[in-house]
Write a protein that holds these residues in place. Structure first.
Motif, short mmCIF file in Angstrom:
data_model
loop_
_atom_site.label_atom_id
_atom_site.label_comp_id
_atom_site.label_asym_id
_atom_site.label_seq_id
_atom_site.Cartn_x
_atom_site.Cartn_y
_atom_site.Cartn_z
N GLY A 1 -6.17 1.24 -8.19
CA GLY A 1 -6.55 -0.17 -8.16
C GLY A 1 -6.76 -0.66 -6.74
O GLY A 1 -6.47 0.05 -5.77
N ALA B 1 -10.16 5.27 0.94
CA ALA B 1 -10.22 6.60 1.54
C ALA B 1 -10.85 7.64 0.61
O ALA B 1 -11.47 8.58 1.04
CB ALA B 1 -8.83 7.02 1.98
N LYS B 2 -10.68 7.46 -0.69
CA LYS B 2 -11.34 8.37 -1.63
C LYS B 2 -12.04 7.50 -2.65
O LYS B 2 -11.50 6.49 -3.08
CB LYS B 2 -10.30 9.25 -2.34
N PHE C 1 1.98 3.68 9.36
CA PHE C 1 1.24 2.57 9.96
C PHE C 1 2.10 1.96 11.05
O PHE C 1 3.27 1.66 10.83
CB PHE C 1 0.89 1.50 8.90
N ASN D 1 0.83 -1.21 0.00
CA ASN D 1 0.00 0.00 0.00
C ASN D 1 0.86 1.25 0.00
O ASN D 1 0.59 2.20 -0.73
CB ASN D 1 -0.89 0.03 1.25
N ALA D 2 1.90 1.23 0.86
CA ALA D 2 2.78 2.41 0.96
C ALA D 2 3.37 2.73 -0.41
O ALA D 2 3.40 3.89 -0.83
CB ALA D 2 3.88 2.15 1.98
N SER E 1 1.81 8.75 5.12
CA SER E 1 1.14 7.97 6.17
C SER E 1 2.15 7.15 6.97
O SER E 1 3.20 6.79 6.46
CB SER E 1 0.13 7.01 5.56
N VAL F 1 -10.42 3.24 7.02
CA VAL F 1 -9.55 2.45 6.12
C VAL F 1 -9.44 0.96 6.48
O VAL F 1 -9.11 0.14 5.64
CB VAL F 1 -8.12 3.04 5.98
N GLY G 1 -7.62 -5.35 1.70
CA GLY G 1 -6.31 -5.61 2.29
C GLY G 1 -6.21 -5.26 3.76
O GLY G 1 -5.87 -6.10 4.60
N ASP H 1 5.47 6.34 4.70
CA ASP H 1 5.68 6.72 3.30
C ASP H 1 5.51 8.22 3.11
O ASP H 1 4.99 8.91 3.98
CB ASP H 1 4.71 5.94 2.39
N THR I 1 -9.17 -3.46 -3.93
CA THR I 1 -10.54 -3.82 -3.59
C THR I 1 -10.97 -3.24 -2.25
O THR I 1 -12.14 -3.31 -1.89
CB THR I 1 -10.67 -5.35 -3.47
N GLY I 2 -10.03 -2.70 -1.50
CA GLY I 2 -10.37 -2.20 -0.17
C GLY I 2 -10.52 -3.33 0.83
O GLY I 2 -11.15 -3.16 1.87
N THR J 1 -8.58 -4.59 5.90
CA THR J 1 -9.59 -5.29 6.71
C THR J 1 -9.01 -6.62 7.15
O THR J 1 -9.11 -7.02 8.32
CB THR J 1 -10.85 -5.57 5.86
N ILE K 1 0.45 10.01 -0.82
CA ILE K 1 -0.69 10.91 -0.96
C ILE K 1 -1.40 11.18 0.37
O ILE K 1 -2.14 12.15 0.50
CB ILE K 1 -1.73 10.38 -2.00
N GLY K 2 -1.17 10.33 1.38
CA GLY K 2 -1.82 10.52 2.67
C GLY K 2 -3.30 10.19 2.63
O GLY K 2 -3.85 9.81 1.59
N ILE K 3 -3.92 10.32 3.80
CA ILE K 3 -5.35 9.98 3.91
C ILE K 3 -6.07 11.18 4.54
O ILE K 3 -5.58 11.73 5.53
CB ILE K 3 -5.54 8.72 4.80
P1 ADP Z 1 -6.92 -1.24 -1.34
O1 ADP Z 1 -5.48 -0.84 -1.25
O2 ADP Z 1 -7.12 -2.56 -2.02
O3 ADP Z 1 -7.81 -0.17 -1.86
P2 ADP Z 1 -6.79 -1.48 1.54
O4 ADP Z 1 -7.76 -2.10 2.49
O5 ADP Z 1 -5.41 -2.01 1.54
O6 ADP Z 1 -7.45 -1.53 0.13
O7 ADP Z 1 -6.74 0.07 1.88
C1 ADP Z 1 -7.95 0.80 2.04
C2 ADP Z 1 -7.76 2.25 1.67
O8 ADP Z 1 -6.92 2.90 2.60
C3 ADP Z 1 -7.06 2.45 0.31
O9 ADP Z 1 -7.96 2.35 -0.76
C4 ADP Z 1 -6.51 3.85 0.48
O10 ADP Z 1 -7.52 4.80 0.24
C5 ADP Z 1 -6.15 3.92 1.97
N1 ADP Z 1 -4.71 3.61 2.20
C6 ADP Z 1 -4.18 2.45 2.66
N2 ADP Z 1 -2.84 2.57 2.80
C7 ADP Z 1 -2.51 3.82 2.42
C8 ADP Z 1 -1.29 4.55 2.34
N3 ADP Z 1 -0.11 4.01 2.69
N4 ADP Z 1 -1.36 5.83 1.90
C9 ADP Z 1 -2.54 6.39 1.56
N5 ADP Z 1 -3.73 5.76 1.61
C10 ADP Z 1 -3.72 4.49 2.05
#
Ligand code: ADP
Length: 275
Positions: free
Chosen positions: A222, A213-214, A254, A161-162, A252, A206, A227, A193, A224-225, A229, A196-198
């Motif tokens: 890309g 997040a958006k 984590f 994700n990062a 961000s 998230v 990961g 990282d 599914t949202g 969870t 783009i941040g959240i």
């Molecule tokens: P996916 O990456 O498949 O969309 P995740 O469950 O891994 O789903 O993450 C959910 C949401 O959290 C992402 O769609 C994104 O909006 C936000 N997110 C997760 N990790 C980051 C990150 N490192 N920087 C910015 N946004 C993040």
């Protein structure tokens, strides 16, 4: 006798209530079982031809091709792999929800595992010209008991994700001890990282299923949202914690805390690898 009747009615309605509850529970359990079986069968049915597609694409990639053909085939292979990981996620989530995800407990070299995970992700970071660094504090035990596969899964998700949500700059993984005793160690893994941040009003969502997040994130980046969870649920199973702090537009962080038991029976060497 009025009192007798009213007590009797009360008991009857309580029994009926219990019967209804039991029936509802059984129905819910039965449908969960059907869902699990359906998902397992479907995944298998999808995976078999999908693996053939990926495998043969791989074979074709080894032949002589022009740049355009190669690019198309690589997109094909990537898409196949994404589909595969979506299937894994859906299966994992279903197992987690029905308490069927099994956790391993074996002795493994933690340092080695960390290098392995970061090395895998380095390829992706290189593709985006991002620096990916790993810092392991010297006090981190080398040989620990735990679930190396699930640890990799969590870290691959967070680092993945990062990288995905960072367009320039760096991704850093820092590992240090939070609590230490003779037998146990609580370890902190910080994945940060410069991406783009959240946005602050989305940060609490998230870790929820299918949340991004958006709303336009999925189209651009890309995913599914699912990961995070899955990560959150596995972390809970491992008796750890996970938190996120983020500044929109800046990046961000984590923070993952996991307990491990030290394996003092073997003396494994601290590995240090060039990444
Ligand atoms: P996916 O990456 O498949 O969309 P995740 O469950 O891994 O789903 O993450 C959910 C949401 O959290 C992402 O769609 C994104 O909006 C936000 N997110 C997760 N990790 C980051 C990150 N490192 N920087 C910015 N946004 C993040």
């Amino acid at each position: 006798n009025n009192t007798y009747i009213s007590i009797g009615t009360d008991i009857t309605s309580k029994i009926n209530e219990q019967i209804e509850l039991k029936k509802a529970k059984e129905t819910a359990e039965a449908s969960l079982k059907v869902k699990d079986e359906f998902l397992a069968n479907m995944s298998h049915e999808i995976r078999t031809p999908l693996n053939a597609v990926i495998g043969f694409t791989d074979l074709l990639l080894e032949t002589s091709l022009n740049a355009e053909q190669r690019a198309h085939l690589e997109t094909m292979k990537n898409s196949g792999e994404i589909l595969n990981s979506i299937i894994s996620n859906v299966l994992d989530l279903s197992k987690l929800d029905s308490n069927k995800l099994e956790i391993e407990y074996i002795s493994f070299n933690l340092h080695k595992k960390l290098y392995e995970v970061v090395k895998l992700m380095k390829i992706r970071a290189d593709e985006k010209n991002l620096s990916l660094q790993l810092f392991i504090n010297t006090d981190i035990p080398t040989q620990v008991f735990g679930d190396p596969t699930r640890l990799s899964q969590i870290l691959l998700n967070l680092i993945g994700n990062a990288i995905k949500f960072t367009n320039e700059g760096s991704v850093t993984v820092k590992v240090h001890l939070v609590e230490d005793s003779d037998k146990k160690a609580k370890i902190n893994f910080e994945i940060s990282d410069t991406g783009i941040g959240i946005v602050s009003n989305k940060i609490n969502t998230v870790f929820g299923a299918f949340n991004q997040a958006k709303s336009d994130t999925s189209r651009i980046y890309g995913g599914t949202g699912l990961g995070l969870t899955i990560v959150k649920k596995i972390v809970k199973l491992l008796k750890g914690t996970i938190e996120v702090e983020s500044t929109f537009g800046k990046g961000s962080v984590f923070n993952l805390n996991l307990p491990f038991e030290k394996d003092t029976s073997t003396t494994s060497k601290v590995v240090e690898e060039v990444l």
